[in-house]
Design a protein around this motif. Structure first.
Motif, mmCIF file in Angstrom:
data_model
loop_
_atom_site.group_PDB
_atom_site.id
_atom_site.type_symbol
_atom_site.label_atom_id
_atom_site.label_comp_id
_atom_site.label_asym_id
_atom_site.label_seq_id
_atom_site.Cartn_x
_atom_site.Cartn_y
_atom_site.Cartn_z
ATOM 1 N N THR A 84 -17.063 33.156 -43.708
ATOM 2 C CA THR A 84 -17.192 33.129 -42.293
ATOM 3 C C THR A 84 -16.252 34.053 -41.795
ATOM 4 O OG1 THR A 84 -17.496 30.433 -42.320
ATOM 5 C CG2 THR A 84 -16.530 31.334 -40.245
ATOM 6 N N GLU B 219 -12.854 16.648 -55.725
ATOM 7 C CA GLU B 219 -12.051 17.200 -54.760
ATOM 8 C C GLU B 219 -11.677 18.401 -54.793
ATOM 9 O OE1 GLU B 219 -9.694 16.915 -51.169
ATOM 10 O OE2 GLU B 219 -11.245 15.649 -52.036
ATOM 11 N N ASP B 220 -11.470 19.132 -56.046
ATOM 12 C CA ASP B 220 -10.998 20.334 -56.412
ATOM 13 C C ASP B 220 -12.303 21.252 -55.954
ATOM 14 O OD1 ASP B 220 -9.431 22.582 -57.346
ATOM 15 O OD2 ASP B 220 -10.734 22.667 -59.312
ATOM 16 N N ARG C 152 -14.620 20.586 -53.849
ATOM 17 C CA ARG C 152 -14.816 20.667 -52.430
ATOM 18 C C ARG C 152 -13.738 21.487 -51.776
ATOM 19 N NH1 ARG C 152 -12.288 19.215 -48.318
ATOM 20 N NH2 ARG C 152 -10.625 18.347 -49.199
ATOM 21 N N ARG C 153 -12.471 21.763 -52.123
ATOM 22 C CA ARG C 153 -11.449 22.410 -51.759
ATOM 23 C C ARG C 153 -11.945 23.999 -52.064
ATOM 24 N NH1 ARG C 153 -7.188 19.653 -54.722
ATOM 25 N NH2 ARG C 153 -6.655 17.841 -53.522
ATOM 26 N N ARG C 154 -12.273 24.116 -53.146
ATOM 27 C CA ARG C 154 -12.976 25.608 -53.415
ATOM 28 C C ARG C 154 -13.907 26.030 -52.459
ATOM 29 N NH1 ARG C 154 -13.571 25.977 -59.966
ATOM 30 N NH2 ARG C 154 -13.610 24.076 -59.716
ATOM 31 N N ALA C 155 -15.049 25.003 -52.382
ATOM 32 C CA ALA C 155 -16.206 25.406 -51.439
ATOM 33 C C ALA C 155 -15.509 25.590 -50.184
ATOM 34 C CB ALA C 155 -17.228 24.379 -51.571
ATOM 35 N N ASP C 156 -14.585 24.809 -49.537
ATOM 36 C CA ASP C 156 -14.176 24.984 -48.241
ATOM 37 C C ASP C 156 -13.510 26.425 -48.014
ATOM 38 O OD1 ASP C 156 -14.999 22.470 -47.361
ATOM 39 O OD2 ASP C 156 -12.948 21.530 -47.649
ATOM 40 N N SER C 157 -12.668 26.624 -48.961
ATOM 41 C CA SER C 157 -12.043 28.060 -49.208
ATOM 42 C C SER C 157 -13.006 29.184 -48.988
ATOM 43 C CB SER C 157 -10.964 27.914 -50.380
ATOM 44 O OG SER C 157 -10.491 29.415 -50.443
ATOM 45 N N GLU C 158 -14.057 29.081 -49.982
ATOM 46 C CA GLU C 158 -15.196 30.262 -50.034
ATOM 47 C C GLU C 158 -15.870 30.030 -48.785
ATOM 48 O OE1 GLU C 158 -17.787 29.753 -53.317
ATOM 49 O OE2 GLU C 158 -15.958 29.496 -54.694
ATOM 50 N N ALA C 159 -16.080 29.110 -48.067
ATOM 51 C CA ALA C 159 -17.012 28.998 -46.746
ATOM 52 C C ALA C 159 -16.030 29.717 -45.664
ATOM 53 C CB ALA C 159 -17.111 27.609 -46.628
ATOM 54 N N THR C 160 -14.541 29.292 -45.932
ATOM 55 C CA THR C 160 -13.842 29.981 -44.707
ATOM 56 C C THR C 160 -13.832 31.582 -45.010
ATOM 57 O OG1 THR C 160 -12.364 28.004 -44.772
ATOM 58 C CG2 THR C 160 -11.525 30.127 -43.921
#
Length: 93
Positions: free
Chosen positions: A32, A18-19, A21-29
């Motif tokens: 973008t 989960e950590d 995934r959150r970091r990957a989401d943050s990096e993707a944001t």
């Protein structure tokens, strides 16, 4: 004891996943947002280049029209100054 360790390892793995995934989401944001900013800058630069090109085209069109007018005037002056050449007669003797 084995079940508790497996449960702990599973819970730890889930938290780590989960950590990540959150970091990957943050990096993707962030990526973008950076890409959008870069695209906006490029669009603005393209608009400025296009505006300059249009202004240059308008300037050149006006210049061409001026030159065309001057050439027309010169053509008229040349025609007015032109002296008709005498007709050559064919004489045999």
């Amino acid at each position: 004891a084995v079940r508790e360790r497996v449960a702990e390892q599973t819970a730890t793995a889930q938290r780590e996943t989960e950590d990540l995934r959150r970091r990957a989401d943050s990096e993707a944001t962030a990526v973008t947002a950076d890409a959008r900013r870069a695209a906006d800058e490029l669009r603005q630069q393209a608009r400025e280049i296009l505006d300059r090109a249009r202004a240059e085209e308008a300037r050149l069109s006006r210049h061409r029209a001026e030159i065309t007018g001057e050439l027309s005037q010169l053509s008229g002056v040349i025609e007015a100054l032109a002296v008709p050449e005498p007709e050559l007669t064919n004489s045999d003797g």
